[in-house]
Design an enzyme around this catalytic site. Structure first.
Site, PDB file in Angstrom:
ATOM      1  N   GLU A 199       6.110 -11.299  25.016  1.00 34.83           N
ATOM      2  CA  GLU A 199       5.514 -12.467  25.679  1.00 34.83           C
ATOM      3  C   GLU A 199       5.230 -12.231  27.166  1.00 34.83           C
ATOM      4  O   GLU A 199       5.515 -13.069  28.026  1.00 34.83           O
ATOM      5  CB  GLU A 199       6.398 -13.701  25.463  1.00 34.83           C
ATOM      6  CG  GLU A 199       6.489 -14.061  23.978  1.00 34.83           C
ATOM      7  CD  GLU A 199       7.299 -15.295  23.665  1.00 34.83           C
ATOM      8  OE1 GLU A 199       7.240 -15.763  22.521  1.00 34.83           O
ATOM      9  OE2 GLU A 199       8.010 -15.781  24.571  1.00 34.83           O
ATOM     10  N   GLU A 317       5.615 -13.231  15.840  1.00 37.41           N
ATOM     11  CA  GLU A 317       6.727 -14.180  15.911  1.00 37.41           C
ATOM     12  C   GLU A 317       6.170 -15.587  15.755  1.00 37.41           C
ATOM     13  O   GLU A 317       5.197 -15.953  16.422  1.00 37.41           O
ATOM     14  CB  GLU A 317       7.462 -14.047  17.246  1.00 37.41           C
ATOM     15  CG  GLU A 317       8.652 -14.986  17.407  1.00 37.41           C
ATOM     16  CD  GLU A 317       9.314 -14.866  18.779  1.00 37.41           C
ATOM     17  OE1 GLU A 317       9.576 -13.717  19.205  1.00 37.41           O
ATOM     18  OE2 GLU A 317       9.535 -15.900  19.435  1.00 37.41           O
TER      19      GLU A 317
END
Length: 543
Positions: A199, A317
């Site tokens: 991320e 994810e």
């Protein structure tokens, strides 16, 4: 199904008949095109994550992680091994928010090897944490004995420094990751893919890295992988960036890293919003909300086609609701409406792998973090894995948007087609007639899809009784999923009228279908899910 169970279900229907009368019944026609596939999945499309969060990771005045981290998970728990083995195999991704703060206790590590410690002024509120190689060996032993396919996320912030709030600069120091990879190779630990960072794309989550800098680091990492695995018969794939899709950022890092460097583009999805949102159930049952994420899938596909055609797309994810998921939602039956719809929707956009956050941990774990007993979504994932094959088929439906419909080739080398039906309506049941697009040019057959609901239900109940093996060529397999006692926020899933629970020795229960006359209409109850397998469906694309 034995005769006794069939008779039980038949009489259960008769006793419950007044309740059925309160439902609306809508006829629907579904047309499946089996002449060609519109997209394909990987064999190991279903994936689950193991995160790094320690027990004191808390959100909304709750701490739902317990001992479920890669650092402290009870790897010897018998249910854990059996739950992984049931997939034969399951892809597991080790990663998460803290992965860029993980140190590997090997080589010339410049820091002491301590666990994650709560420190509010640090990234995500925790200090760096260290993975000892003895623990890594124990983790790998579990994965090896259960046949798992492993994707491991590397620490892409190692050696960088904070430039300004949320933005990190400086070149990645690859020494710690390189020493870890050398150790992994020396021990014979097989890694399917290495993922770089978590991320850090776009504006990042907690931390971000400039796309050009990130692209240059990927070039360096690819050279390291090529050198370390030059004598290996199989080289792990390079996976990146493991973040939320930002078209400009993704496009730029692909242009900088260049052709063939990155094998897989991963992106994360939490399209239900915050785990504390009181409207989670409402969002899950809203077809318009579920479809909004289509734009992200479409834009990512366009970016790959234009800037990185050598790479494939993964959902690296996805837990539905962020910050550990929704309490009393993410671990209940209702979440399977969201989860299975995500699997079907992402498949249509040529997504190769879909990693669920998490295998265990948080409110969204496939397994209960304390007992390791499977939550409803575990069984949804397992049924998808066993029934929905790699080939994605085009499907059209005359039903309302509340009936979500997906079709795939049958899995595991079987011919035929599997239909996934998700009924989001709380009051409308559907009787469904399935047609093959190949036959549309033939004279239309008489189809009595508007016969009375009573007769349809009776036919269906009786059809479940005592099918012989010799009847299988003329039957289809049905897997109807409903919540225990009709409570969509139940943690118990019911398959064909029977609650799913572990066997006496802690094993995963058999997920057996009922066989129904292939010519009879399909009945899908309100707020239920059904996998329908047509082993004799004429689909040339699936041969």
């Amino acid at each position: 199904m034995d005769l006794q169970m069939g008779i039980f279900l038949f009489f259960f229907f008769l006793v419950s008949f007044p309740a059925f009368l309160t439902q609306e019944v809508g006829p629907a026609t579904i047309i499946v095109d089996g002449t060609s596939t519109s997209a394909t999945n990987d064999d190991n499309f279903i994936c689950a994550t193991i995160d790094w969060w320690p027990h004191d990771k808390c959100n909304y005045n709750q701490c739902p992680w317990g001992n479920s981290s890669a650092m402290n998970l009870d790897l010897s728990h018998p249910i854990l091994a059996k739950a992984i083995q049931a997939f034969k195999p399951l892809r597991i991704r080790i990663g998460g928010s803290l992965q860029d703060r993980v140190l590997y206790d090997v080589g010339n590590l410049k820091f002491p090897c301590h666990p994650f410690i709560r420190m509010e002024d640090r990234l995500f509120g925790f200090s760096k944490g260290c993975l000892r190689m003895s623990r890594w060996d124990e983790l790998y032993h579990l994965f090896n004995t259960t046949g798992a396919v492993l994707t491991f996320g590397l620490n892409a912030l190692y050696g960088r420094h904070l430039i300004k709030k949320g933005v990190w600069g400086g070149a990645w120091d690859s020494s710690n990751a390189q020493d870890f990879m050398k150790y992994t190779i020396s021990k014979g630990h097989r890694i399917d893919s290495w993922e770089f960072g978590n991320e850090l794309s776009g504006s990042g989550v907690g931390a971000s890295v400039d796309a050009e800098l990130y692209g240059k680091d990927l070039i360096n990492l690819e050279k390291i992988i090529n050198k370390l695995y030059e004598k290996s018969t199989s080289k792990p794939a390079l996976v990146a960036p493991g973040g939320f899709f930002d078209q400009k950022w993704y496009s730029q890092f692909l242009k900088v890293s260049g052709p063939g460097v990155v094998n897989v583009l991963t992106h994360h999805i939490y399209n239900l919003g915050a785990g504390v949102d009181p409207n989670l159930v409402k969002k899950i049952l809203d077809p318009r909300h579920l479809s909004k994420i289509s734009e992200t899938f479409s834009n990512l596909k366009q970016t790959i086609d234009h800037d990185g055609p050598w790479a494939s797309a993964w959902v690296g994810e996805s837990g539905g609701a962020y910050n550990s998921g929704g309490r009393h939602v993410s671990n209940t039956f209702v979440n399977s409406f969201w989860y299975l719809d995500q699997l079907g929707l992402s498949s249509k956009y040529n997504t190769k792998v879909y990693c669920r956050q998490t295998l265990i941990g948080g409110n969204y774990g496939l397994l209960n973090k304390t007992t390791f007993v499977p939550n409803p979504d575990y069984y949804s994932a397992l049924l998808w894995h066993r029934l929905m094959g790699k080939g994605v088929l085009h499907v059209g439906s005359s039903a309302s948007s509340f009936l979500r419909t997906y079709a795939h080739c049958c899995s595991k080398g079987r011919e035929g087609m599997t239909l996934l039906l998700i009924n989001l309506s709380n009051q409308t049941a559907y009787t469904i007639d399935v047609q093959n697009r190949k036959d549309m040019y033939l004279p239309a057959r008489e189809r009595n899809i508007k016969e009375s609901f009573v007769l349809q239900s009776l036919k269906r109940s009786v059809a479940w009784v005592g099918n012989r093996a010799s009847d299988e060529a003329l039957s289809r397999e049905e897997y109807h999923l409903t919540p225990k006692d009709g409570d969509i926020q139940s943690q118990t899933m019911v398959l064909n009228g029977l609650p799913l629970k572990l066997t006496e020795d802690g094993g995963i229960p058999a997920l057996d279908p009922v066989r129904v006359d292939v010519k009879s209409p399909i009945y899908v109850a309100p707020l239920s899910i059904a996998f329908i397998v047509f082993p004799n469906f004429d689909a040339p694309a699936c041969v």
